[in-house]
Write a protein that holds these residues in place. Sequence first.
Motif, PDB file in Angstrom:
ATOM      1  N   THR A  24      -8.833   6.215   7.974  1.00  0.00           N
ATOM      2  CA  THR A  24      -7.763   6.959   7.327  1.00  0.00           C
ATOM      3  C   THR A  24      -6.616   7.215   8.301  1.00  0.00           C
ATOM      4  O   THR A  24      -6.835   7.557   9.455  1.00  0.00           O
ATOM      5  CB  THR A  24      -8.310   8.292   6.778  1.00  0.00           C
ATOM      6  N   ARG A  25      -5.394   7.058   7.793  1.00  0.00           N
ATOM      7  CA  ARG A  25      -4.203   7.360   8.561  1.00  0.00           C
ATOM      8  C   ARG A  25      -3.301   8.267   7.727  1.00  0.00           C
ATOM      9  O   ARG A  25      -3.159   8.087   6.520  1.00  0.00           O
ATOM     10  CB  ARG A  25      -3.424   6.086   8.919  1.00  0.00           C
ATOM     11  N   ASN A  26      -2.678   9.232   8.402  1.00  0.00           N
ATOM     12  CA  ASN A  26      -1.759  10.117   7.693  1.00  0.00           C
ATOM     13  C   ASN A  26      -0.444   9.385   7.405  1.00  0.00           C
ATOM     14  O   ASN A  26      -0.218   8.264   7.864  1.00  0.00           O
ATOM     15  CB  ASN A  26      -1.546  11.428   8.459  1.00  0.00           C
ATOM     16  N   TYR A  27       0.396  10.035   6.644  1.00  0.00           N
ATOM     17  CA  TYR A  27       1.662   9.425   6.224  1.00  0.00           C
ATOM     18  C   TYR A  27       2.525   9.048   7.434  1.00  0.00           C
ATOM     19  O   TYR A  27       3.058   7.937   7.498  1.00  0.00           O
ATOM     20  CB  TYR A  27       2.420  10.394   5.308  1.00  0.00           C
ATOM     21  N   LYS A  28       2.651   9.956   8.364  1.00  0.00           N
ATOM     22  CA  LYS A  28       3.512   9.717   9.523  1.00  0.00           C
ATOM     23  C   LYS A  28       3.078   8.461  10.280  1.00  0.00           C
ATOM     24  O   LYS A  28       3.908   7.619  10.634  1.00  0.00           O
ATOM     25  CB  LYS A  28       3.483  10.942  10.446  1.00  0.00           C
ATOM     26  N   THR A  29       1.793   8.330  10.532  1.00  0.00           N
ATOM     27  CA  THR A  29       1.292   7.160  11.260  1.00  0.00           C
ATOM     28  C   THR A  29       1.470   5.885  10.435  1.00  0.00           C
ATOM     29  O   THR A  29       1.872   4.844  10.960  1.00  0.00           O
ATOM     30  CB  THR A  29      -0.194   7.355  11.631  1.00  0.00           C
ATOM     31  N   ALA A  72       0.839  -1.206   0.000  1.00  0.00           N
ATOM     32  CA  ALA A  72       0.000   0.000   0.000  1.00  0.00           C
ATOM     33  C   ALA A  72       0.874   1.256   0.000  1.00  0.00           C
ATOM     34  O   ALA A  72       0.601   2.204  -0.740  1.00  0.00           O
ATOM     35  CB  ALA A  72      -0.942   0.002   1.202  1.00  0.00           C
ATOM     36  N   ILE A  73       1.920   1.253   0.786  1.00  0.00           N
ATOM     37  CA  ILE A  73       2.827   2.409   0.834  1.00  0.00           C
ATOM     38  C   ILE A  73       3.562   2.559  -0.499  1.00  0.00           C
ATOM     39  O   ILE A  73       3.653   3.657  -1.049  1.00  0.00           O
ATOM     40  CB  ILE A  73       3.820   2.281   2.008  1.00  0.00           C
ATOM     41  N   ALA A  74       4.064   1.464  -1.025  1.00  0.00           N
ATOM     42  CA  ALA A  74       4.849   1.505  -2.267  1.00  0.00           C
ATOM     43  C   ALA A  74       4.019   1.981  -3.460  1.00  0.00           C
ATOM     44  O   ALA A  74       4.554   2.586  -4.387  1.00  0.00           O
ATOM     45  CB  ALA A  74       5.428   0.126  -2.562  1.00  0.00           C
ATOM     46  N   ARG A  75       2.721   1.745  -3.437  1.00  0.00           N
ATOM     47  CA  ARG A  75       1.871   2.093  -4.574  1.00  0.00           C
ATOM     48  C   ARG A  75       1.321   3.526  -4.502  1.00  0.00           C
ATOM     49  O   ARG A  75       0.577   3.944  -5.386  1.00  0.00           O
ATOM     50  CB  ARG A  75       0.712   1.100  -4.673  1.00  0.00           C
ATOM     51  N   TYR A  76       1.697   4.285  -3.476  1.00  0.00           N
ATOM     52  CA  TYR A  76       1.199   5.653  -3.360  1.00  0.00           C
ATOM     53  C   TYR A  76       1.505   6.411  -4.656  1.00  0.00           C
ATOM     54  O   TYR A  76       2.674   6.530  -5.048  1.00  0.00           O
ATOM     55  CB  TYR A  76       1.811   6.367  -2.151  1.00  0.00           C
ATOM     56  N   PRO A  77       0.480   6.930  -5.351  1.00  0.00           N
ATOM     57  CA  PRO A  77       0.681   7.460  -6.712  1.00  0.00           C
ATOM     58  C   PRO A  77       1.051   8.939  -6.826  1.00  0.00           C
ATOM     59  O   PRO A  77       1.338   9.408  -7.927  1.00  0.00           O
ATOM     60  CB  PRO A  77      -0.697   7.233  -7.350  1.00  0.00           C
ATOM     61  N   PHE A  78       1.029   9.652  -5.715  1.00  0.00           N
ATOM     62  CA  PHE A  78       1.271  11.092  -5.787  1.00  0.00           C
ATOM     63  C   PHE A  78       2.625  11.430  -5.169  1.00  0.00           C
ATOM     64  O   PHE A  78       3.297  10.590  -4.591  1.00  0.00           O
ATOM     65  CB  PHE A  78       0.157  11.858  -5.056  1.00  0.00           C
ATOM     66  N   SER A  79       2.985  12.681  -5.263  1.00  0.00           N
ATOM     67  CA  SER A  79       4.253  13.139  -4.708  1.00  0.00           C
ATOM     68  C   SER A  79       4.262  12.994  -3.183  1.00  0.00           C
ATOM     69  O   SER A  79       3.264  13.261  -2.524  1.00  0.00           O
ATOM     70  CB  SER A  79       4.479  14.608  -5.073  1.00  0.00           C
ATOM     71  N   LEU A  80       5.410  12.593  -2.680  1.00  0.00           N
ATOM     72  CA  LEU A  80       5.607  12.522  -1.233  1.00  0.00           C
ATOM     73  C   LEU A  80       6.436  13.708  -0.740  1.00  0.00           C
ATOM     74  O   LEU A  80       6.914  13.703   0.387  1.00  0.00           O
ATOM     75  CB  LEU A  80       6.297  11.206  -0.848  1.00  0.00           C
ATOM     76  N   GLU A  81       6.582  14.714  -1.584  1.00  0.00           N
ATOM     77  CA  GLU A  81       7.409  15.877  -1.253  1.00  0.00           C
ATOM     78  C   GLU A  81       6.915  16.571   0.017  1.00  0.00           C
ATOM     79  O   GLU A  81       7.705  16.982   0.850  1.00  0.00           O
ATOM     80  CB  GLU A  81       7.406  16.857  -2.426  1.00  0.00           C
ATOM     81  N   ASN A  82       5.597  16.705   0.153  1.00  0.00           N
ATOM     82  CA  ASN A  82       5.019  17.319   1.350  1.00  0.00           C
ATOM     83  C   ASN A  82       4.202  16.256   2.093  1.00  0.00           C
ATOM     84  O   ASN A  82       3.032  16.055   1.823  1.00  0.00           O
ATOM     85  CB  ASN A  82       4.134  18.504   0.983  1.00  0.00           C
ATOM     86  N   GLU A  83       4.844  15.573   3.024  1.00  0.00           N
ATOM     87  CA  GLU A  83       4.214  14.457   3.736  1.00  0.00           C
ATOM     88  C   GLU A  83       2.999  14.876   4.555  1.00  0.00           C
ATOM     89  O   GLU A  83       2.162  14.048   4.878  1.00  0.00           O
ATOM     90  CB  GLU A  83       5.242  13.776   4.638  1.00  0.00           C
TER      91      GLU A  83
END
Length: 174
Positions: free
Chosen positions: A158-163, A85-96
């Motif tokens: 839903t969980r944010n990126y950090k969590t 699930a994390i690896a398939r994230y399709p958008f930019s991770l520039e602003n977590e």
Amino acid sequence: MKKYIILLRGINVSGKHKIPMAELRELLHNLKFKNVETYIQSGNIILDSEYSKEVICQKIEEGITNKYGYNIPALARTLEEWKNAIARYPFSLENEKIVAFSFLNEESKITDIEVKGIKDDKYEVDGDVVYLNCISGFGKTKLTNNNIEKKLNVVATTRNYKTTIKLLELATKE
């Protein structure tokens, strides 16, 4: 024994459905789960079990209902599913700070949802995950957990990126 990440939907939010994490860990130990850990107060669990995901969720849901009287959905992922699930994230991770994952209790056959007023916010439905990129901020986005559930007719949490990343770190530590 397999490692699982379990997410509970809607506990300890705005003072509703309060479950202290120490009590939750004790309940899970009593349900015969092994190596139980929780992370923060919002229903994030890591545990080991020989049961299937479906049985794990059923046992946890029944345990919470019996002890607290709450009907709280539980969603389970294997460690591989979590990593995928994390690896398939399709958008930019520039602003977590604008990145989130809505985990669904089942795969969605719907991939396009109409939500008015999402502005520059983006989403992508991918099986049992909805990827979110909320440029407007999570306090302002129309891509809320409730909207996702309503539009896709599923249970979501839903969980944010950090969590999401922290749960992976905790689940993979030696």
